[in-house]
Design an enzyme around this catalytic site. Structure first.
Site, PDB file in Angstrom:
ATOM      1  N   LEU A   1       0.816  -1.225   0.000  1.00  0.00           N
ATOM      2  CA  LEU A   1       0.000   0.000   0.000  1.00  0.00           C
ATOM      3  C   LEU A   1       0.852   1.280   0.000  1.00  0.00           C
ATOM      4  O   LEU A   1       0.361   2.342   0.362  1.00  0.00           O
ATOM      5  CB  LEU A   1      -0.984  -0.003   1.183  1.00  0.00           C
ATOM      6  CG  LEU A   1      -2.176  -0.947   0.948  1.00  0.00           C
ATOM      7  CD1 LEU A   1      -2.958  -1.180   2.231  1.00  0.00           C
ATOM      8  CD2 LEU A   1      -3.117  -0.417  -0.130  1.00  0.00           C
TER       9      LEU A   1
ATOM     10  N   ASP B   1       5.422  -6.852   1.672  1.00  0.00           N
ATOM     11  CA  ASP B   1       6.419  -6.197   0.837  1.00  0.00           C
ATOM     12  C   ASP B   1       7.124  -7.244  -0.037  1.00  0.00           C
ATOM     13  O   ASP B   1       7.633  -8.240   0.498  1.00  0.00           O
ATOM     14  CB  ASP B   1       7.432  -5.516   1.784  1.00  0.00           C
ATOM     15  CG  ASP B   1       8.345  -4.548   1.060  1.00  0.00           C
ATOM     16  OD1 ASP B   1       8.693  -4.798  -0.103  1.00  0.00           O
ATOM     17  OD2 ASP B   1       8.718  -3.543   1.691  1.00  0.00           O
TER      18      ASP B   1
ATOM     19  N   SER C   1       8.184  -2.388 -19.160  1.00  0.00           N
ATOM     20  CA  SER C   1       7.801  -1.114 -19.771  1.00  0.00           C
ATOM     21  C   SER C   1       8.483  -0.936 -21.121  1.00  0.00           C
ATOM     22  O   SER C   1       9.710  -1.093 -21.218  1.00  0.00           O
ATOM     23  CB  SER C   1       8.240   0.008 -18.826  1.00  0.00           C
ATOM     24  OG  SER C   1       8.333   1.217 -19.537  1.00  0.00           O
TER      25      SER C   1
ATOM     26  N   TYR D   1      14.775   3.539 -13.478  1.00  0.00           N
ATOM     27  CA  TYR D   1      13.553   2.731 -13.534  1.00  0.00           C
ATOM     28  C   TYR D   1      13.611   1.765 -14.720  1.00  0.00           C
ATOM     29  O   TYR D   1      13.354   0.567 -14.591  1.00  0.00           O
ATOM     30  CB  TYR D   1      12.330   3.656 -13.650  1.00  0.00           C
ATOM     31  CG  TYR D   1      11.047   2.962 -14.057  1.00  0.00           C
ATOM     32  CD1 TYR D   1      10.358   2.147 -13.163  1.00  0.00           C
ATOM     33  CD2 TYR D   1      10.524   3.110 -15.349  1.00  0.00           C
ATOM     34  CE1 TYR D   1       9.186   1.503 -13.542  1.00  0.00           C
ATOM     35  CE2 TYR D   1       9.363   2.476 -15.732  1.00  0.00           C
ATOM     36  CZ  TYR D   1       8.693   1.675 -14.826  1.00  0.00           C
ATOM     37  OH  TYR D   1       7.537   1.032 -15.207  1.00  0.00           O
TER      38      TYR D   1
ATOM     39  N   ARG E   1      12.068  16.966 -17.929  1.00  0.00           N
ATOM     40  CA  ARG E   1      12.574  16.336 -16.693  1.00  0.00           C
ATOM     41  C   ARG E   1      13.601  15.248 -17.006  1.00  0.00           C
ATOM     42  O   ARG E   1      13.499  14.560 -18.034  1.00  0.00           O
ATOM     43  CB  ARG E   1      11.401  15.735 -15.908  1.00  0.00           C
ATOM     44  CG  ARG E   1      10.475  16.828 -15.386  1.00  0.00           C
ATOM     45  CD  ARG E   1       9.336  16.261 -14.600  1.00  0.00           C
ATOM     46  NE  ARG E   1       8.440  15.451 -15.416  1.00  0.00           N
ATOM     47  CZ  ARG E   1       7.313  14.914 -14.967  1.00  0.00           C
ATOM     48  NH1 ARG E   1       6.963  15.087 -13.717  1.00  0.00           N
ATOM     49  NH2 ARG E   1       6.543  14.201 -15.764  1.00  0.00           N
TER      50      ARG E   1
HETATM   51  N1  LIG Z   1       1.029   2.726 -15.570  1.00  0.00           N
HETATM   52  C1  LIG Z   1       1.797   2.635 -16.648  1.00  0.00           C
HETATM   53  O1  LIG Z   1       1.655   3.409 -17.596  1.00  0.00           O
HETATM   54  C2  LIG Z   1       2.855   1.568 -16.743  1.00  0.00           C
HETATM   55  C3  LIG Z   1       3.655   1.518 -17.896  1.00  0.00           C
HETATM   56  C4  LIG Z   1       4.642   0.550 -17.998  1.00  0.00           C
HETATM   57  C5  LIG Z   1       4.801  -0.387 -16.984  1.00  0.00           C
HETATM   58  N2  LIG Z   1       4.012  -0.300 -15.871  1.00  0.00           N
HETATM   59  C6  LIG Z   1       4.231  -1.280 -14.799  1.00  0.00           C
HETATM   60  O2  LIG Z   1       2.988  -1.860 -14.452  1.00  0.00           O
HETATM   61  C7  LIG Z   1       2.973  -2.168 -13.062  1.00  0.00           C
HETATM   62  C8  LIG Z   1       1.761  -1.558 -12.396  1.00  0.00           C
HETATM   63  O3  LIG Z   1       1.786  -0.161 -12.611  1.00  0.00           O
HETATM   64  P1  LIG Z   1       0.719   0.828 -11.991  1.00  0.00           P
HETATM   65  O4  LIG Z   1       0.649   1.976 -12.917  1.00  0.00           O
HETATM   66  O5  LIG Z   1      -0.512   0.112 -11.614  1.00  0.00           O
HETATM   67  O6  LIG Z   1       1.506   1.305 -10.688  1.00  0.00           O
HETATM   68  P2  LIG Z   1       0.964   1.661  -9.230  1.00  0.00           P
HETATM   69  O7  LIG Z   1       2.059   2.423  -8.559  1.00  0.00           O
HETATM   70  O8  LIG Z   1      -0.375   2.283  -9.301  1.00  0.00           O
HETATM   71  O9  LIG Z   1       0.813   0.235  -8.572  1.00  0.00           O
HETATM   72  C9  LIG Z   1       1.895  -0.460  -8.019  1.00  0.00           C
HETATM   73  C10 LIG Z   1       1.410  -1.123  -6.751  1.00  0.00           C
HETATM   74  O10 LIG Z   1       2.516  -1.831  -6.177  1.00  0.00           O
HETATM   75  C11 LIG Z   1       2.528  -1.591  -4.775  1.00  0.00           C
HETATM   76  N3  LIG Z   1       3.895  -1.717  -4.305  1.00  0.00           N
HETATM   77  C12 LIG Z   1       4.927  -0.856  -4.510  1.00  0.00           C
HETATM   78  N4  LIG Z   1       6.036  -1.290  -3.893  1.00  0.00           N
HETATM   79  C13 LIG Z   1       5.702  -2.468  -3.289  1.00  0.00           C
HETATM   80  C14 LIG Z   1       6.415  -3.389  -2.507  1.00  0.00           C
HETATM   81  N5  LIG Z   1       7.700  -3.183  -2.193  1.00  0.00           N
HETATM   82  N6  LIG Z   1       5.774  -4.500  -2.069  1.00  0.00           N
HETATM   83  C15 LIG Z   1       4.465  -4.708  -2.351  1.00  0.00           C
HETATM   84  N7  LIG Z   1       3.730  -3.843  -3.090  1.00  0.00           N
HETATM   85  C16 LIG Z   1       4.345  -2.739  -3.547  1.00  0.00           C
HETATM   86  C17 LIG Z   1       1.989  -0.178  -4.593  1.00  0.00           C
HETATM   87  O11 LIG Z   1       1.457   0.050  -3.297  1.00  0.00           O
HETATM   88  C18 LIG Z   1       0.923  -0.134  -5.678  1.00  0.00           C
HETATM   89  O12 LIG Z   1      -0.344  -0.529  -5.201  1.00  0.00           O
HETATM   90  C19 LIG Z   1       4.297  -1.661 -12.509  1.00  0.00           C
HETATM   91  O13 LIG Z   1       5.196  -2.738 -12.487  1.00  0.00           O
HETATM   92  C20 LIG Z   1       4.740  -0.648 -13.517  1.00  0.00           C
HETATM   93  O14 LIG Z   1       6.145  -0.480 -13.530  1.00  0.00           O
HETATM   94  C21 LIG Z   1       3.048   0.649 -15.733  1.00  0.00           C
END
Ligand SMILES: NC(=O)c1ccc[n+]([C@@H]2O[C@H](COP(=O)([O-])OP(=O)(O)OC[C@H]3O[C@@H](n4cnc5c(N)ncnc54)[C@H](O)[C@@H]3O)[C@@H](O)[C@H]2O)c1
Length: 319
Positions: free
Chosen positions: A36, A55, A120, A144, A269
């Site tokens: 969370l 975690d 990604s 990242y 950025r």
């Molecule tokens: N959103 C995008 O556009 C996008 C694009 C490319 C890749 N991704 C990948 O998709 C995945 C999901 O992305 P998202 O946009 O839903 O991200 P998000 O940040 O909304 O969700 C990630 C979730 O992981 C949880 N989390 C973080 N660190 C943690 C830990 N150490 N242990 C347990 N839980 C943990 C967070 O609380 C969160 O609920 C990620 O791996 C992200 O890198 C997302």
């Protein structure tokens, strides 16, 4: 659905919220492991999900999350910010690399039938010739991107060494409902429009991205779970459409009914790419992946979601 119980790490996050709904609708039992740190407990409120707070960096939490018949894993949990990975390098490494290895080890030990890794497209490939594809040479620009490429490498190695059926999915820029905690352009522009603040564009607005609606992405993830694939398969899930940030801002202004809403231009950025879009031909051939939601339709659905969930924005104002 072929699996008894699917573990979704990071299930309380943006993509998790839609993926968990999709998996439940397809008749799966779903367990979520999330610390969370970036997710929102309200995202899964009222759903029949077994939620564990833990975690991915802690092997005990990971072990517990896979007890009791988990036979597929979708690993979404991540330190997901390109810009924050520049200052938060070690944490980004620990969560995205060590966390992924913890999950892979446990999944291999328990002989899980499918392991889907969220990677990604843009961040892993960096500044390659466009459109990027599975054939592009990965040269990440941000920490990242480097951590995601490392995660992919371990997924491939676990497929080879332990015959773990891994699939690495490189997502484009995903947008849609439940993205209120995200910092990408779609969320930032919608928040600015709702709060009556200028839209902030980093650079001159000519930068491009490949915007994929979250429901289309979740359909692709579901197909990757369902289909029989060579272990270690790598696929791009993208819209295949290149959109400038200025065009995105204009589209959202139109949807919000505020064509002349002000824009503020800020310096670009560190770690961010100028241009990106991806070819999803391989995912189309192997999964039947074919995103159906136009940018206008997806943005309209996202705008409506934000309008009908003011509590999501209010909870952020209190942080
Ligand atoms: N959103 C995008 O556009 C996008 C694009 C490319 C890749 N991704 C990948 O998709 C995945 C999901 O992305 P998202 O946009 O839903 O991200 P998000 O940040 O909304 O969700 C990630 C979730 O992981 C949880 N989390 C973080 N660190 C943690 C830990 N150490 N242990 C347990 N839980 C943990 C967070 O609380 C969160 O609920 C990620 O791996 C992200 O890198 C997302």
């Amino acid at each position: 659905m072929a699996f008894k119980c699917i573990l979704v790490t990071g299930g309380f996050g943006f993509i998790g919220a839609s993926l968990v709904r999709k998996l439940l609708a397809e008749g799966s039992r779903v367990r979520v492991l999330d610390d969370l740190s970036r997710g929102d407990a309200a995202n899964l409120e009222g759903l029949e999900v077994e939620a564990l707070t833990g975690d991915v960096r802690d092997p005990r939490d990971v072990g517990e999350a896979m007890e009791g018949g988990v036979d597929a894993v979708v690993h979404l949990a991540a330190f997901g910010s390109v810009t924050e990975s520049v200052s938060g390098l070690s944490e980004n490494f620990d969560v995205n690399v060590r966390g992924t290895v913890n999950l892979l080890q446990e999944a291999a030990r328990r002989k899980v039938k499918k392991f889907v890794f969220a990677s990604s497209g843009g961040a892993v490939i960096g500044r390659g010739p466009l459109p990027v594809s599975e054939a592009s040479l990965p040269r990440p620009v941000s920490p990242y991107g480097a951590s995601k490429l490392c995660g992919e490498a371990y997924c491939h190695a676990f497929a080879q060494t332990f015959a773990l059926p891994t699939v690495m999915l490189r997502f484009a820029n995903v947008y849609g409902p439940f993205s209120h905690r995200k910092r990408g352009a779609v969320t930032a522009f919608i928040k600015a429009l709702l709060r009556d603040r200028p839209l902030v564009i980093y650079g001159d607005g000519s930068a491009t991205r490949d915007f994929l609606f979250v429901d289309d992405l979740c359909q692709g993830i579901y197909q990757a779970l369902e289909r029989s694939l060579e272990p270690g398969t790598l696929l791009h899930l993208a819209s295949g459409v290149e959109t400038t940030i200025i065009a995105l801002a204009n589209e959202l202004r139109k949807i919000a009914g505020r064509a002349s809403h002000p824009t503020h231009f800020a310096p670009p950025r560190a770690g961010e790419l100028e241009h990106n879009f991806a070819d999803f031909d391989r995912a189309n051939r192997l999964l039947g992946f074919n995103p159906r939601t136009s940018l206008t339709a997806g943005l309209d659905l996202t705008w409506r979601w934000f309008r009908s969930h003011p509590a999501a924005l209010r909870s952020l104002d209190q942080n």
